[in-house]
Design a protein around this motif. Structure first.
Motif, PDB file in Angstrom:
ATOM      1  N   ALA A 167       0.877  -1.212  -0.049  1.00  0.00           N
ATOM      2  CA  ALA A 167      -0.136  -0.054  -0.180  1.00  0.00           C
ATOM      3  C   ALA A 167       0.856   1.388  -0.089  1.00  0.00           C
ATOM      4  CB  ALA A 167      -0.921  -0.052   1.151  1.00  0.00           C
ATOM      5  N   GLY A 168       0.462   2.211  -0.805  1.00  0.00           N
ATOM      6  CA  GLY A 168       1.444   3.310  -0.841  1.00  0.00           C
ATOM      7  C   GLY A 168       0.520   4.626  -0.938  1.00  0.00           C
ATOM      8  N   VAL A 169       1.302   5.908  -0.611  1.00  0.00           N
ATOM      9  CA  VAL A 169       0.405   7.309  -0.689  1.00  0.00           C
ATOM     10  C   VAL A 169       1.698   8.088  -1.253  1.00  0.00           C
ATOM     11  CG1 VAL A 169       0.886   7.596   1.771  1.00  0.00           C
ATOM     12  CG2 VAL A 169      -0.744   9.000   0.342  1.00  0.00           C
ATOM     13  N   CYS A 170       1.274   9.111  -2.101  1.00  0.00           N
ATOM     14  CA  CYS A 170       2.175   9.901  -2.630  1.00  0.00           C
ATOM     15  C   CYS A 170       1.524  11.167  -3.405  1.00  0.00           C
ATOM     16  CB  CYS A 170       2.873   9.215  -3.711  1.00  0.00           C
ATOM     17  SG  CYS A 170       2.151   8.134  -4.877  1.00  0.00           S
ATOM     18  N   ALA A 171       2.301  11.898  -3.670  1.00  0.00           N
ATOM     19  CA  ALA A 171       1.584  13.323  -4.152  1.00  0.00           C
ATOM     20  C   ALA A 171       1.654  13.321  -5.581  1.00  0.00           C
ATOM     21  CB  ALA A 171       2.540  14.703  -3.649  1.00  0.00           C
ATOM     22  N   ARG A 172       2.391  12.705  -6.531  1.00  0.00           N
ATOM     23  CA  ARG A 172       2.392  12.651  -7.622  1.00  0.00           C
ATOM     24  C   ARG A 172       1.989  10.802  -8.120  1.00  0.00           C
ATOM     25  NH1 ARG A 172       7.264  15.031 -10.354  1.00  0.00           N
ATOM     26  NH2 ARG A 172       8.484  14.384  -8.236  1.00  0.00           N
ATOM     27  N   PRO A 173       1.664  10.825  -9.236  1.00  0.00           N
ATOM     28  CA  PRO A 173       1.361   9.244  -9.667  1.00  0.00           C
ATOM     29  C   PRO A 173       2.740   8.491  -9.887  1.00  0.00           C
ATOM     30  CG  PRO A 173       0.152  10.835 -11.118  1.00  0.00           C
ATOM     31  CD  PRO A 173       1.014  11.678 -10.222  1.00  0.00           C
ATOM     32  N   PRO A 174       2.830   7.415  -9.165  1.00  0.00           N
ATOM     33  CA  PRO A 174       3.911   6.695  -9.048  1.00  0.00           C
ATOM     34  C   PRO A 174       4.349   5.934 -10.315  1.00  0.00           C
ATOM     35  CG  PRO A 174       2.533   5.508  -7.670  1.00  0.00           C
ATOM     36  CD  PRO A 174       1.852   6.791  -8.177  1.00  0.00           C
ATOM     37  N   GLU A 175       5.489   5.947 -10.977  1.00  0.00           N
ATOM     38  CA  GLU A 175       5.766   5.249 -12.112  1.00  0.00           C
ATOM     39  C   GLU A 175       6.728   4.061 -11.537  1.00  0.00           C
ATOM     40  OE1 GLU A 175       4.687   5.311 -15.072  1.00  0.00           O
ATOM     41  OE2 GLU A 175       3.447   7.304 -14.633  1.00  0.00           O
ATOM     42  N   PRO A 176       6.426   2.905 -11.805  1.00  0.00           N
ATOM     43  CA  PRO A 176       7.311   1.765 -11.729  1.00  0.00           C
ATOM     44  C   PRO A 176       8.556   1.673 -12.104  1.00  0.00           C
ATOM     45  CG  PRO A 176       5.055   0.920 -11.955  1.00  0.00           C
ATOM     46  CD  PRO A 176       5.137   2.264 -12.422  1.00  0.00           C
ATOM     47  N   VAL A 177       9.549   1.511 -11.409  1.00  0.00           N
ATOM     48  CA  VAL A 177      11.074   1.552 -12.176  1.00  0.00           C
ATOM     49  C   VAL A 177      11.259  -0.095 -11.973  1.00  0.00           C
ATOM     50  CG1 VAL A 177      13.274   2.209 -11.902  1.00  0.00           C
ATOM     51  CG2 VAL A 177      11.394   3.644 -11.365  1.00  0.00           C
ATOM     52  N   GLY A 178      11.741  -0.576 -13.356  1.00  0.00           N
ATOM     53  CA  GLY A 178      12.057  -2.045 -13.313  1.00  0.00           C
ATOM     54  C   GLY A 178      11.082  -3.014 -12.645  1.00  0.00           C
ATOM     55  N   LEU A 179      10.033  -2.954 -12.877  1.00  0.00           N
ATOM     56  CA  LEU A 179       8.668  -3.446 -12.037  1.00  0.00           C
ATOM     57  C   LEU A 179       9.144  -5.113 -12.365  1.00  0.00           C
ATOM     58  CD1 LEU A 179       6.465  -3.074 -10.140  1.00  0.00           C
ATOM     59  CD2 LEU A 179       4.847  -3.169 -12.392  1.00  0.00           C
ATOM     60  N   ASP A 180       8.898  -5.831 -11.369  1.00  0.00           N
ATOM     61  CA  ASP A 180       9.086  -7.307 -11.733  1.00  0.00           C
ATOM     62  C   ASP A 180       7.836  -7.737 -12.586  1.00  0.00           C
ATOM     63  OD1 ASP A 180      11.167  -7.557 -10.104  1.00  0.00           O
ATOM     64  OD2 ASP A 180      10.155  -8.339  -8.519  1.00  0.00           O
ATOM     65  N   ALA A 181       8.089  -8.720 -13.384  1.00  0.00           N
ATOM     66  CA  ALA A 181       7.053  -9.125 -14.412  1.00  0.00           C
ATOM     67  C   ALA A 181       5.756  -9.862 -13.630  1.00  0.00           C
ATOM     68  CB  ALA A 181       7.654 -10.195 -15.359  1.00  0.00           C
ATOM     69  N   ASP A 182       5.801 -10.046 -12.302  1.00  0.00           N
ATOM     70  CA  ASP A 182       4.538 -10.690 -11.774  1.00  0.00           C
ATOM     71  C   ASP A 182       3.788  -9.551 -11.140  1.00  0.00           C
ATOM     72  OD1 ASP A 182       6.531 -10.580  -9.883  1.00  0.00           O
ATOM     73  OD2 ASP A 182       5.485 -12.170  -8.878  1.00  0.00           O
ATOM     74  N   VAL A 183       4.113  -8.455 -11.056  1.00  0.00           N
ATOM     75  CA  VAL A 183       3.717  -7.262 -10.288  1.00  0.00           C
ATOM     76  C   VAL A 183       2.557  -6.508 -10.832  1.00  0.00           C
ATOM     77  CG1 VAL A 183       4.113  -5.135  -8.844  1.00  0.00           C
ATOM     78  CG2 VAL A 183       5.641  -7.124  -8.755  1.00  0.00           C
ATOM     79  N   LEU A 184       1.325  -6.600 -10.213  1.00  0.00           N
ATOM     80  CA  LEU A 184       0.155  -5.505 -10.612  1.00  0.00           C
ATOM     81  C   LEU A 184       0.083  -4.484  -9.923  1.00  0.00           C
ATOM     82  CD1 LEU A 184      -2.226  -4.932 -12.559  1.00  0.00           C
ATOM     83  CD2 LEU A 184      -3.438  -6.595 -11.071  1.00  0.00           C
ATOM     84  N   VAL A 185      -0.031  -3.129 -10.294  1.00  0.00           N
ATOM     85  CA  VAL A 185       0.102  -2.063  -9.332  1.00  0.00           C
ATOM     86  C   VAL A 185      -1.087  -1.257 -10.043  1.00  0.00           C
ATOM     87  CG1 VAL A 185       0.947   0.235  -8.834  1.00  0.00           C
ATOM     88  CG2 VAL A 185       2.495  -1.883  -9.323  1.00  0.00           C
ATOM     89  N   VAL A 186      -2.246  -0.858  -9.120  1.00  0.00           N
ATOM     90  CA  VAL A 186      -3.442  -0.101  -9.423  1.00  0.00           C
ATOM     91  C   VAL A 186      -3.261   1.327  -8.698  1.00  0.00           C
ATOM     92  CG1 VAL A 186      -5.943   0.281  -9.469  1.00  0.00           C
ATOM     93  CG2 VAL A 186      -4.730  -2.027 -10.073  1.00  0.00           C
TER      94      VAL A 186
END
Length: 393
Positions: A221-240
């Motif tokens: 779970a995450g919170v941030c001021a700007r939309p996060p962009e995954p860096v080198g995201l693992d192939a099995d990860v889903l982010v919404v």
């Protein structure tokens, strides 16, 4: 104009500056203008730090006739400033820009007041050299305080942020703006924040800009001021990721993000998605009993244990997902358009319903397509999932 040569008039000028709230206000505004990151911290909080440092510095500056070592000066306020900004997540470069802007403005005020009082150039030069020495020492102490906080508090700060995110997203009283700010969690310029959920919950998942994260109920779970962009995201990860919303809306949107992650992983989705991309799936997922009844009505004659029937349903769902195009459906299923047409015909023979002969009027056609999509999606869920439980079986 009378030229003053002794140190006493200068000492009086410096003492009066230390007790002048307007001077401290000018230094605060200079720091916040030069370093936009500081503008996210409340002005009274910044003012209190500046006032403490100016008050502590006044006696040392006033003693121009004594060569006291700079190391004997009390820099407790500067150390505290650096430590607080580290805990709040303000970059060190931004802190130093603010300190430099404030000391520069302080020098300008000193020069103006001393010249108006008739202080000699020789004495003024001595004062400016002393101010330069003090400014350099001040920056060193701010850095020392910042680094000490970085070394001593990362674990405590991480635990604090994890607890705040849990309160923000799951249960308990929602944290206040001030609590979030002290942990370095600040909204964007419009006062809004994004939240997101990811699975599998890899705490080391890299994003830019770096958000504040913790693991909640199996999700990252995450919170941030700007939309996060995954860096080198693992192939099995889903982010919404949610849209940017006021603080009070984050809890409800985070739950939707987590639910969307669960739905998306069931469909084999991976990568980064916007929450609104799954609005239809979410809306339908919140009515499982209705979906089950719809699939019974439209697909009742199909047997879930029959592999051929499941192949027909999968072909029909793919047909709808591909805009009811035979060629695109065939490509998605690695088969021939004639095969797709045959399967759709067999589905019609068994169920009595046709996906190729929907109502002509736009609204009725759209609703019929939606009902078929919902029924097929529900029917194709693996046995033992929420669809079956919702039916009380």
């Amino acid at each position: 104009m009378t030229v003053l040569k002794g140190p006493e008039p200068v000492a009086e000028i410096l003492r009066s500056m230390a007790g002048d709230p307007q001077v401290c206000g000018e230094l605060v505004r200079a720091a916040r203008t030069r370093s936009p990151e500081l503008s996210r911290i409340t002005e009274p909080e910044t003012f209190s730090h500046v006032l403490a440092m100016v008050t502590a510095a006044a006696p040392w500056f006033a003693a121009l006739d004594r060569a006291e070592a700079i190391d004997e000066q009390d820099f407790g306020a500067a150390l505290l400033l650096g430590a607080d900004r580290a805990v709040q997540g303000v970059p060190m470069t931004a802190v130093l820009r603010g300190v430099q802007a404030a000391t520069t403005r302080a020098a300008e005020i000193v020069v103006d007041r001393c010249r108006s009082a008739g202080v000699s150039d020789r004495l003024l030069l001595s004062l400016m050299l002393r101010l330069k020495e003090y400014g350099d020492a001040l920056e060193r102490q701010v850095v020392n305080g910042y680094r000490a906080a970085e070394q001593q508090a990362p674990r405590q700060l991480g635990e604090l942020r994890a607890e705040l995110i849990r309160r923000l997203f799951l249960d308990g009283d929602a944290p206040s703006d001030r609590e979030l700010a002290r942990a370095g969690i600040r909204p964007n310029d419009d006062g809004l924040l994004h939240c997101f959920a990811a699975s599998p919950a890899h705490p080391g998942t890299a994003f830019t800009p770096r958000p504040f994260t913790t693991v909640l109920a199996g999700h990252l779970a995450g919170v941030c001021a700007r939309p996060p962009e995954p860096v080198g995201l693992d192939a099995d990860v889903l982010v919404v990721v949610s849209p940017a919303v006021p603080l009070g809306e984050l809890r409800a949107l985070y739950r939707l993000c987590a639910h969307t992650v669960d739905l998306g992983r069931g469909r084999g989705l991976r990568g980064r998605y916007e929450l609104t991309d799954s609005a239809a799936e979410l809306a339908l997922a919140h009515q499982p009993l209705l979906g089950a009844q719809l699939s019974r009505r439209l697909l009742g004659p199909l047997d879930q244990g029959d592999a051929f029937h499941r192949q027909l349903a999968l072909t029909a769902l793919t047909f709808l997902d591909q805009g009811r195009r035979l060629d695109r459906t065939a490509s998605a299923l690695f088969t021939h358009p004639h095969t797709v047409r045959y399967r759709l015909g067999r589905l019609q023979d068994i169920t009595g319903g046709s996906l190729t002969d929907l109502p002509c009027d736009g609204r009725s056609r759209l609703l019929s397509t939606l009902q078929w999509w919902w029924a097929l999606t529900d029917w194709l869920r693996p046995p033992g999932t929420a669809r079956v439980r919702s039916c009380g079986r």
